[in-house]
Design a protein around this motif. Structure first.
Motif, short mmCIF file in Angstrom:
data_model
loop_
_atom_site.label_atom_id
_atom_site.label_comp_id
_atom_site.label_asym_id
_atom_site.label_seq_id
_atom_site.Cartn_x
_atom_site.Cartn_y
_atom_site.Cartn_z
N LEU A 22 -64.80 70.19 22.27
CA LEU A 22 -65.34 69.89 20.95
C LEU A 22 -64.24 69.28 20.10
CD1 LEU A 22 -67.41 73.16 20.41
CD2 LEU A 22 -68.30 70.86 20.86
N ALA A 23 -64.54 68.15 19.48
CA ALA A 23 -63.51 67.40 18.78
C ALA A 23 -64.06 66.79 17.49
CB ALA A 23 -62.96 66.30 19.68
N ARG A 24 -63.13 66.37 16.63
CA ARG A 24 -63.45 65.63 15.41
C ARG A 24 -62.58 64.38 15.33
NH1 ARG A 24 -63.89 70.99 13.46
NH2 ARG A 24 -65.83 71.39 12.30
N ARG A 25 -63.17 63.31 14.84
CA ARG A 25 -62.38 62.13 14.50
C ARG A 25 -62.01 62.24 13.03
NH1 ARG A 25 -65.81 58.66 15.66
NH2 ARG A 25 -65.07 57.91 17.69
N ARG A 26 -60.72 62.21 12.76
CA ARG A 26 -60.23 62.35 11.38
C ARG A 26 -59.57 61.04 10.96
NH1 ARG A 26 -59.83 67.94 10.06
NH2 ARG A 26 -60.17 69.32 11.86
N ILE A 27 -59.91 60.55 9.81
CA ILE A 27 -59.32 59.32 9.28
C ILE A 27 -58.24 59.69 8.28
CG2 ILE A 27 -59.74 57.11 8.19
CD1 ILE A 27 -61.15 57.49 10.90
N VAL A 28 -57.00 59.32 8.58
CA VAL A 28 -55.86 59.59 7.71
C VAL A 28 -55.16 58.27 7.43
CG1 VAL A 28 -53.70 60.86 7.43
CG2 VAL A 28 -55.57 61.89 8.75
N ASP A 29 -55.10 57.89 6.17
CA ASP A 29 -54.48 56.62 5.76
C ASP A 29 -55.05 55.45 6.55
OD1 ASP A 29 -52.84 57.98 3.96
OD2 ASP A 29 -51.27 58.27 5.46
N GLY A 30 -56.36 55.49 6.75
CA GLY A 30 -57.04 54.40 7.41
C GLY A 30 -56.95 54.39 8.93
N MET A 31 -56.26 55.37 9.51
CA MET A 31 -56.09 55.44 10.97
C MET A 31 -56.91 56.60 11.53
SD MET A 31 -54.08 52.94 11.75
CE MET A 31 -53.57 53.38 13.41
N ALA A 32 -57.44 56.41 12.74
CA ALA A 32 -58.25 57.45 13.38
C ALA A 32 -57.38 58.35 14.24
CB ALA A 32 -59.36 56.82 14.22
N TYR A 33 -57.48 59.64 14.01
CA TYR A 33 -56.82 60.65 14.84
C TYR A 33 -57.87 61.67 15.23
CZ TYR A 33 -52.70 58.56 12.66
OH TYR A 33 -51.76 57.66 12.22
N TYR A 34 -57.54 62.48 16.25
CA TYR A 34 -58.53 63.40 16.79
C TYR A 34 -57.97 64.82 16.82
CZ TYR A 34 -60.83 59.11 18.15
OH TYR A 34 -61.43 57.89 18.11
N SER A 35 -58.84 65.77 16.53
CA SER A 35 -58.47 67.18 16.68
C SER A 35 -59.39 67.82 17.69
CB SER A 35 -58.57 67.91 15.34
OG SER A 35 -59.90 67.89 14.85
N ILE A 36 -58.86 68.76 18.46
CA ILE A 36 -59.65 69.51 19.44
C ILE A 36 -59.92 70.87 18.84
CG2 ILE A 36 -59.75 70.33 21.82
CD1 ILE A 36 -59.57 67.27 21.54
N ASP A 37 -61.18 71.21 18.65
CA ASP A 37 -61.56 72.39 17.88
C ASP A 37 -62.46 73.35 18.65
OD1 ASP A 37 -60.20 71.64 15.41
OD2 ASP A 37 -61.68 70.03 15.32
N GLY A 38 -62.30 73.39 19.95
CA GLY A 38 -63.11 74.30 20.76
C GLY A 38 -63.55 73.60 22.02
N ARG A 39 -64.49 74.20 22.71
CA ARG A 39 -64.96 73.58 23.94
C ARG A 39 -66.38 74.03 24.25
NH1 ARG A 39 -61.15 77.18 25.38
NH2 ARG A 39 -61.84 79.02 26.50
N ILE A 40 -67.03 73.23 25.05
CA ILE A 40 -68.36 73.55 25.54
C ILE A 40 -68.24 74.19 26.91
CG2 ILE A 40 -70.58 72.56 26.22
CD1 ILE A 40 -69.96 70.24 24.29
N LYS A 41 -67.30 73.68 27.72
CA LYS A 41 -67.14 74.17 29.09
C LYS A 41 -66.67 75.61 29.11
CE LYS A 41 -66.05 69.78 31.33
NZ LYS A 41 -65.01 69.04 32.07
#
Length: 571
Positions: free
Chosen positions: A441-460
């Motif tokens: 489970l992840a989120r796309r986060r926009i910081v200063d116009g750039m896309a970064y990703y966080s991993i916030d859990g899992r389905i598996k």
């Protein structure tokens, strides 16, 4: 090496037996990756050998026991390859299991297999007979390379059992005596010294075939094995090295198991493809690690699990050792606690970067020049411009908006398009257009116009114990063989050092004696389970809770154990 019998297809011929069960890249994608230069049309061993020739006099490998230049390392690797060709019954295209620790012989053997056209299977020395048997049969491996003095010295006995069972026919023993028909590492080197290495099999390999087998998880039933192809696996390593700005003069210290996808693709291959120096720590113990930091002054630790970061902070000597040479300190394995990141900064002067990666391919890492909002709260962005990421809604069809939680799905020039010989797994794990469904489970986060990703859990249903993944269904299947167990569920319980450990919830037969962690462990070891997968807590329960669709409600069990741990006094 014996001749190929008349009337058979050579294992390494296009479409031959060794490639059956391989899901490969579409022709359009291959053409795009080659046109853009991500793929070179050359094999992994050819690229490694070319780099070694260019950097012949530079230091390639340092361990507490030896220091080897590129020329010295690859001379040994070529001798090992020639020994395999001359003295064993292995063909190019065969697979060989590895049960080796962090010693120079492991690196030589790995490179030697590649040069001989033989495919390393990156298993672990902690795997038992049952696990090695399942994996060997799945990939068709006939060979095994083992380190005799690893751990408690159990590997030679395991190899004898594998040979007796007919699973393995060719064994090479490093750091110990031969037995039965096994050959020693030193004997292969001696054979190879008198053989002309100019005609080693790697010269005739095709770059679109399998180079290495990496274990993704599961050794019960159908394993999930990632077939890494020559061009994409080379690019994986080059893209990582480029992202970290590695090259001649870089000294990278690697403390985790080298025969693991992380060890190969963030440590060994990136270093050797770019003229850098790899310092291989024999263990992840802090004293040994600090000794090597003092002796070699590394500028990069390319993968440090959160558990190791915590232990580094807890070791008083860490404050006395000069850590100023370390410019790249990358934490991966699972999410790093914010408190740990801040203490590394404030106590040891270390600025962390975070990484996310997988045996299936995709790597993300936080940029070196990013602020703490990115470095402390995300795993960064992909390492290749050609990497593609979708964050999908649970329906698997639509993408969620930025900032929303969804499943991380990935595709790109070094992410596999299917597990090896695993149609059922592939149908569930890949979208119709080739995106790998990671189960995270992840989120796309926009910081200063750039896309970064966080991993916030899992389905598996996977427990992340340090950098090792424990597939719950595999452990549960073996627990259910216990004569006193009616039902079982393995769930993750939080741990501040390793991130997660396994907790077994058991339903017992009436009047059965309650098993302890120790007694259950003895039983599971007897069933062939690797020690690191053993449950580390046992909870007895009258019945397992069920969801509204009749499945075990593991979310409720995870919440239960988390509450119990929170209520217990801290030691």
């Amino acid at each position: 090496m014996p001749p190929v019998p008349d009337g058979t297809v050579h294992p390494f011929s296009p479409g031959g037996p060794s490639e059956r069960g391989l899901v490969t890249y579409p022709e359009k994608a291959v053409a795009e990756y080659r046109a853009t230069g991500y793929w070179t049309g050359r094999t992994l061993p050819a690229e490694l050998r070319a780099a070694a020739h260019e950097h012949a006099d530079r230091q390639a490998l340092i361990t507490p026991e030896v220091a080897l230049t590129y020329e010295e390392l690859f001379t040994l690797a070529e001798n090992f390859a020639a020994g395999l060709v001359e003295a064993t019954e292995l063909w190019p295209g065969d697979a060989v299991m590895f049960q080796m620790g962090n010693v120079a012989e492991t690196v030589v053997s790995y490179l030697g297999c590649l040069l001989a056209g033989i495919r390393p299977v990156c298993t672990l020395p902690q795997h038992g007979v049952r696990e090695i048997s399942v994996l060997a049969r799945h990939v068709g491996a006939r060979g095994l390379i083992l380190q005799a003095d690893f751990g408690r010295g159990q590997l030679p006995d395991q190899a004898r059992q594998l040979m007796s069972d007919g699973v393995i026919t060719e064994v090479v023993v490093a750091r110990g005596p031969a037995f039965g028909s096994a050959l020693t590492y030193d004997a292969l080197l001696r054979v190879g010294e008198v053989v002309d290495s100019a005609h080693l099999p790697y010269h005739s390999l095709s770059p679109d075939q399998i180079a290495v087998f990496q274990l993704s998880g599961g050794t019960t039933g159908l394993p999930k094995v990632a077939p890494r192809l020559h061009e994409e696996y080379t690019y994986n390593s080059v893209a990582w090295a480029t992202t970290l700005n590695w090259g001649p003069g870089t000294v990278a210290l690697y403390p985790l198991p080298i025969m693991h996808n992380a060890g190969i693709s963030v440590g060994l291959q990136p270093a050797l493809l770019t003229g850098a120096t790899l310092v291989l720590a024999p263990t992840a113990g802090i004293p040994a690690l600090l000794d090597l930091i003092e002796a070699t002054r590394p500028d990069a630790l390319p993968l440090v699990p959160p558990a190791l970061a915590v232990r580094l902070l807890e070791e008083p000597r860490s404050r006395q050792v000069d850590l100023s040479s370390i410019k790249t300190f990358i934490v991966g394995g699972q999410k790093l606690a914010l408190e740990t990141a801040e203490r590394l900064r404030d106590v040891l002067g270390i600025s962390i970067r975070q990484k996310f990666g997988m045996a299936e391919g995709m790597f993300l890492v936080t940029p070196s020049d990013a602020g703490e909002e990115v470095r402390h709260h995300t795993v960064g962005s992909p390492i290749s411009p050609a990497d593609e990421i979708r964050i999908l809604h649970p329906d698997g069809k639509s993408e969620v908006p930025d900032g929303a939680l969804g499943e991380l799905c990935v595709r790109g020039p070094y992410t596999i398009r299917g597990y090896f010989r695993a149609e059922q797994h592939n149908a569930a794990a890949f979208t119709a257009d080739g995106f790998y469904r990671t189960g995270d489970l992840a989120r796309r986060r926009i910081v200063d116009g750039m896309a970064y990703y966080s991993i916030d859990g899992r389905i598996k249903d996977v427990i992340n114990r340090g950098v090792e993944k424990i597939h719950a269904d595999e452990v549960e299947e073996l627990i259910m063989r216990h004569p006193d167990v009616v039902n079982a569920a393995l769930v993750a319980m939080p741990d501040k050092v390793l991130g997660e450990r396994g907790c077994a919830y058991l339903v017992l037969k009436p009047a059965a004696a309650p098993p302890t962690v120790a007694s259950l462990g003895v039983f599971l070891l007897g069933e062939g389970l690797a020690r690191y997968k053993l449950p580390e807590r046992v909870e007895l329960i009258e019945s397992l809770p069920l969801s509204n669709v009749g499945k075990v409600a593991k979310k409720a069990l995870r919440e239960d154990i988390a509450m119990k741990l929170a209520a217990e006094p801290h030691v």
